[in-house]
Write a protein that holds these residues in place. Structure first.
Motif, mmCIF file in Angstrom:
data_model
loop_
_atom_site.group_PDB
_atom_site.id
_atom_site.type_symbol
_atom_site.label_atom_id
_atom_site.label_comp_id
_atom_site.label_asym_id
_atom_site.label_seq_id
_atom_site.Cartn_x
_atom_site.Cartn_y
_atom_site.Cartn_z
ATOM 1 N N ILE A 13 47.569 53.274 64.617
ATOM 2 C CA ILE A 13 47.460 51.678 64.966
ATOM 3 C C ILE A 13 48.065 50.758 64.307
ATOM 4 C CG2 ILE A 13 46.585 50.090 66.206
ATOM 5 C CD1 ILE A 13 44.599 51.509 67.555
ATOM 6 N N PRO A 14 49.170 51.438 64.354
ATOM 7 C CA PRO A 14 50.268 50.333 63.208
ATOM 8 C C PRO A 14 50.868 49.344 64.015
ATOM 9 C CG PRO A 14 51.522 52.395 64.918
ATOM 10 C CD PRO A 14 50.517 52.626 65.487
ATOM 11 N N ASP A 15 51.242 48.529 62.995
ATOM 12 C CA ASP A 15 51.823 46.942 63.293
ATOM 13 C C ASP A 15 53.846 47.177 62.780
ATOM 14 O OD1 ASP A 15 49.280 45.363 63.222
ATOM 15 O OD2 ASP A 15 49.241 45.909 61.173
ATOM 16 N N SER A 16 53.711 47.357 64.513
ATOM 17 C CA SER A 16 55.211 47.588 63.961
ATOM 18 C C SER A 16 55.538 46.249 63.708
ATOM 19 C CB SER A 16 55.807 47.357 66.287
ATOM 20 O OG SER A 16 58.017 47.834 65.724
ATOM 21 N N SER A 17 57.131 46.640 63.604
ATOM 22 C CA SER A 17 58.245 45.341 63.234
ATOM 23 C C SER A 17 59.094 45.151 63.948
ATOM 24 C CB SER A 17 58.846 45.391 61.418
ATOM 25 O OG SER A 17 59.511 46.300 61.810
ATOM 26 N N ALA A 18 59.640 46.200 65.206
ATOM 27 C CA ALA A 18 60.268 46.079 66.198
ATOM 28 C C ALA A 18 59.867 44.617 67.466
ATOM 29 C CB ALA A 18 60.249 47.211 66.718
ATOM 30 N N PRO A 19 60.592 44.202 68.082
ATOM 31 C CA PRO A 19 59.728 43.047 68.768
ATOM 32 C C PRO A 19 60.183 44.114 70.172
ATOM 33 C CG PRO A 19 62.602 42.698 68.425
ATOM 34 C CD PRO A 19 61.928 43.261 67.509
ATOM 35 N N PHE A 20 60.093 44.093 70.874
ATOM 36 C CA PHE A 20 59.529 43.958 72.782
ATOM 37 C C PHE A 20 60.870 43.280 72.719
ATOM 38 C CE2 PHE A 20 59.624 43.340 77.275
ATOM 39 C CZ PHE A 20 59.330 44.635 77.259
ATOM 40 N N VAL A 21 62.384 43.106 73.581
ATOM 41 C CA VAL A 21 63.233 42.737 73.767
ATOM 42 C C VAL A 21 63.875 42.939 74.999
ATOM 43 C CG1 VAL A 21 66.302 42.083 73.131
ATOM 44 C CG2 VAL A 21 63.886 43.347 71.774
ATOM 45 N N GLU B 272 47.414 65.549 78.140
ATOM 46 C CA GLU B 272 45.644 65.771 78.256
ATOM 47 C C GLU B 272 44.981 64.780 76.856
ATOM 48 O OE1 GLU B 272 41.449 69.035 79.004
ATOM 49 O OE2 GLU B 272 44.049 68.997 78.584
ATOM 50 N N LEU B 273 45.677 65.324 75.583
ATOM 51 C CA LEU B 273 45.044 64.588 74.220
ATOM 52 C C LEU B 273 45.031 63.104 74.213
ATOM 53 C CD1 LEU B 273 46.669 66.584 71.724
ATOM 54 C CD2 LEU B 273 44.313 66.294 71.956
ATOM 55 N N ASP B 274 46.380 62.564 75.297
ATOM 56 C CA ASP B 274 46.791 61.177 75.694
ATOM 57 C C ASP B 274 45.503 60.218 76.134
ATOM 58 O OD1 ASP B 274 48.255 57.905 75.231
ATOM 59 O OD2 ASP B 274 48.865 59.058 76.790
ATOM 60 N N ARG B 275 45.327 61.030 77.223
ATOM 61 C CA ARG B 275 44.464 60.258 78.439
ATOM 62 C C ARG B 275 42.749 60.485 77.794
ATOM 63 N NH1 ARG B 275 46.850 63.659 83.058
ATOM 64 N NH2 ARG B 275 49.028 61.924 83.639
ATOM 65 N N ARG B 276 42.709 61.509 76.873
ATOM 66 C CA ARG B 276 41.138 61.693 77.356
ATOM 67 C C ARG B 276 41.119 61.191 75.312
ATOM 68 N NH1 ARG B 276 37.531 66.165 78.641
ATOM 69 N NH2 ARG B 276 38.762 67.173 79.547
ATOM 70 N N HIS B 277 41.914 60.988 74.675
ATOM 71 C CA HIS B 277 41.473 60.045 73.637
ATOM 72 C C HIS B 277 42.781 59.558 73.101
ATOM 73 C CE1 HIS B 277 38.904 63.565 72.601
ATOM 74 N NE2 HIS B 277 40.347 64.383 72.644
ATOM 75 N N GLY B 278 43.986 58.417 74.147
ATOM 76 C CA GLY B 278 44.094 57.305 73.363
ATOM 77 C C GLY B 278 45.233 57.768 72.050
ATOM 78 N N GLY B 279 46.397 56.411 72.722
ATOM 79 C CA GLY B 279 47.962 57.195 71.895
ATOM 80 C C GLY B 279 47.509 57.388 70.558
ATOM 81 N N GLY B 280 46.938 56.907 70.279
ATOM 82 C CA GLY B 280 46.342 56.603 68.651
ATOM 83 C C GLY B 280 46.291 58.195 68.268
ATOM 84 N N ILE C 297 48.852 51.698 71.540
ATOM 85 C CA ILE C 297 48.273 51.966 70.814
ATOM 86 C C ILE C 297 48.777 50.495 69.815
ATOM 87 C CG2 ILE C 297 48.021 53.645 69.382
ATOM 88 C CD1 ILE C 297 51.400 54.236 67.522
ATOM 89 N N GLY C 298 50.094 49.334 71.074
ATOM 90 C CA GLY C 298 50.629 48.093 70.659
ATOM 91 C C GLY C 298 51.492 48.540 69.727
ATOM 92 N N ASP C 299 52.129 49.562 69.339
ATOM 93 C CA ASP C 299 54.023 49.180 68.891
ATOM 94 C C ASP C 299 54.573 48.781 70.002
ATOM 95 O OD1 ASP C 299 55.576 49.879 67.116
ATOM 96 O OD2 ASP C 299 54.840 51.508 66.668
ATOM 97 N N HIS C 300 55.184 48.084 70.177
ATOM 98 C CA HIS C 300 55.874 48.167 71.629
ATOM 99 C C HIS C 300 56.902 47.679 70.924
ATOM 100 C CE1 HIS C 300 52.375 46.093 73.763
ATOM 101 N NE2 HIS C 300 51.602 45.894 72.621
ATOM 102 N N GLY C 301 57.532 47.469 70.172
ATOM 103 C CA GLY C 301 59.416 47.920 69.933
ATOM 104 C C GLY C 301 59.467 49.264 70.167
ATOM 105 N N ALA C 302 58.173 49.958 69.069
ATOM 106 C CA ALA C 302 58.534 51.832 69.773
ATOM 107 C C ALA C 302 59.314 51.968 70.752
ATOM 108 C CB ALA C 302 58.133 52.043 68.274
ATOM 109 N N ALA C 303 57.239 51.667 71.717
ATOM 110 C CA ALA C 303 57.861 51.696 73.215
ATOM 111 C C ALA C 303 58.480 50.966 73.815
ATOM 112 C CB ALA C 303 56.300 51.625 73.792
#
Length: 455
Positions: A114-122, A167-175, A223-229
């Motif tokens: 669960i990284p802390d992204s430095s890139a903002p959501f624009v 399937e990995l994402d839905r079962r275990h989450g994005g992290g 995982i809360g990395d909104h800039g990368a998302a």
């Protein structure tokens, strides 16, 4: 590096080699000359794919690895994140923009879950990308005449891998798998996009690349990395346009709207959701239409627009009633349970917990593969019960949510549990509530403390 490679005596010759490499690899006509190289040496950054081509030419001449990030372009170093916010004009630029993003998303299994992204959501960048996707002319052809040959079997292998990542994402989450997916995109997908293929194969290749990029973006969002998302969604949108797949592009816009909803940006959410609905065309696949209208319903609810919510949720229900087995694989997950969860979330945003609870049974009618959604909907149902004054039922479901969340690496799930905890805190004298609060993981306790300190 130009001096070491003995190119400094003839900058024009080096520029011609860059132009030739662009023509050979991408069929792209570039007109760089000696003056162009003069300005590169003073920090001006050429557009992609030129930086990648320059790095490859220097690597071949020097006999060692050279990355575009090694070239010293100030703009390339300072604006790597900004580059990924752009909606590329050409197909070669789309390939290189996506490849650059994939490299940044990749890593090893030891990377933070669960990284802390430095890139903002624009917000403006998301809306600009939606506009460009909607109104830019389609790509006349995506065929490439240079590189390793790529055929339909290569595309099919990628689709099989996409199903496993999904399937990995839905079962275990994005992290759980984002770094692995970033590595897969860099190692397996980028070389294929840079290969040789006719237009028909190329369109299918871009379609699966868009699906995988959108999946990596959604994992980042989860995982809360909104800039990368956001950057991943924008590049997935461009790849979908290259594929000629308007339905998937509309789906990606709806994901951007969903991210805006999560971030509490109601105006942006409504505009992105509306662009998704309009961009899908007049007669889209029923399941896709249901998903798009559901997102619009949630966006309207966030603004407090009860009438807009009711109209959109009614359209979503009608569309889902017409759904059949012809839906694309990337939207087959959307079921009556997902629509019910959206209705619950929206009614809670509208301050109607009693009405939200009408959807509780349907929202939990999920298959075994939907572990993250089950955790989200269980927490949502508990919150609705708590706000309706049913504290005993809320506490019981809260404990179930903690059990479900233990094997899921998702900040969205963590945020839903945090919200539930805030609603239950005033009821600590109740034993079950106290048990739930005592069992909150340290990470969630830290988040709650941080939110309280920040007001």
């Amino acid at each position: 590096m130009l001096t070491e490679a003995a190119y400094h005596r003839s900058l024009a010759a080096f520029a011609r080699q860059v132009n030739q490499a662009a023509a050979d690899r991408y069929g792209l006509v570039l007109r760089y000359d000696g003056a162009s190289v003069y300005w590169w040496l003073r920090g001006r950054c050429p557009e992609q794919p030129a930086p990648e081509l320059i790095a490859e030419l220097l690597a071949a001449r020097l006999g060692r690895a050279v990355q575009a990030s090694d070239l010293g372009f100030a703009a390339l170093a300072a604006d790597a994140d900004a580059q990924a916010l752009l909606f590329p004009t050409s197909v070669p630029a789309a390939i290189e923009n996506a490849a650059g993003l994939w490299r940044r998303l990749g890593g090893t299994s030891s990377s933070p879950a669960i990284p802390d992204s430095s890139a903002p959501f624009v917000a403006n960048a998301a809306e600009q990308a939606g506009w460009r996707w909607h109104f830019d002319p389609p790509d006349a052809s995506v065929a490439r005449a240079a590189g390793r040959p790529v055929d339909a079997m290569d595309v099919q292998v990628l689709r099989s891998c996409a199903e496993q990542f999904l399937e990995l994402d839905r079962r275990h989450g994005g992290g759980h798998a984002r770094a692995f997916l970033g590595d897969f995109l860099t190692r397996d997908v980028a070389p294929l996009l840079r290969g040789r293929y006719p237009d028909t194969v190329g369109r299918e290749l871009f379609a699966v690349a868009a699906e995988l990029t959108g999946m990596a973006a959604f994992m980042s969002f989860d995982i809360g990395d909104h800039g990368a998302a956001e950057r991943g969604f924008i590049q997935a949108l461009r790849l979908s346009k290259a594929a000629g797949d308007r339905l998937h592009g509309a789906h990606i816009l709806a994901n951007l709207a969903t991210q805006a909803i999560f971030l509490g940006l109601p105006g942006e959410a409504v505009r992105l959701a509306q662009a998704a609905v309009e961009g899908a065309g007049r007669r889209p696949c029923a399941t896709v239409a249901a998903r798009l209208h559901a997102t619009a319903a949630n966006a309207h609810a966030l603004t407090g627009d009860r009438q807009g919510f009711e109209k959109a949720i009614a359209r979503a229900k009608r569309a889902l009633d017409c759904a059949d087995a012809t839906a694309p694989a990337w939207v087959c997950y959307f079921s009556p349970a997902h629509l019910a969860g959206t209705a619950m979330r929206s009614l809670l945003d509208l301050g109607q917990p009693g009405q939200a609870l009408r959807y509780r049974q349907q929202a939990l009618d999920l298959g075994p593969a939907n572990m993250r959604t089950r955790a989200l909907h269980t927490a949502l149902t508990a919150t609705a019960h708590a706000r309706a004054g049913h504290i005993d039922q809320a506490a019981l479901l809260a404990l179930q949510t903690l059990q479900l969340a233990r094997r899921i690496r998702s900040r969205r799930v963590a945020a839903r549990i945090t919200l539930l905890a805030d609603v239950l805190v005033p009821h600590q004298p109740i034993a079950e509530v106290r048990t739930f609060l005592d069992q909150l993981p340290d990470q969630l306790l830290a988040e709650r403390t941080g939110q309280a300190a920040g007001g």
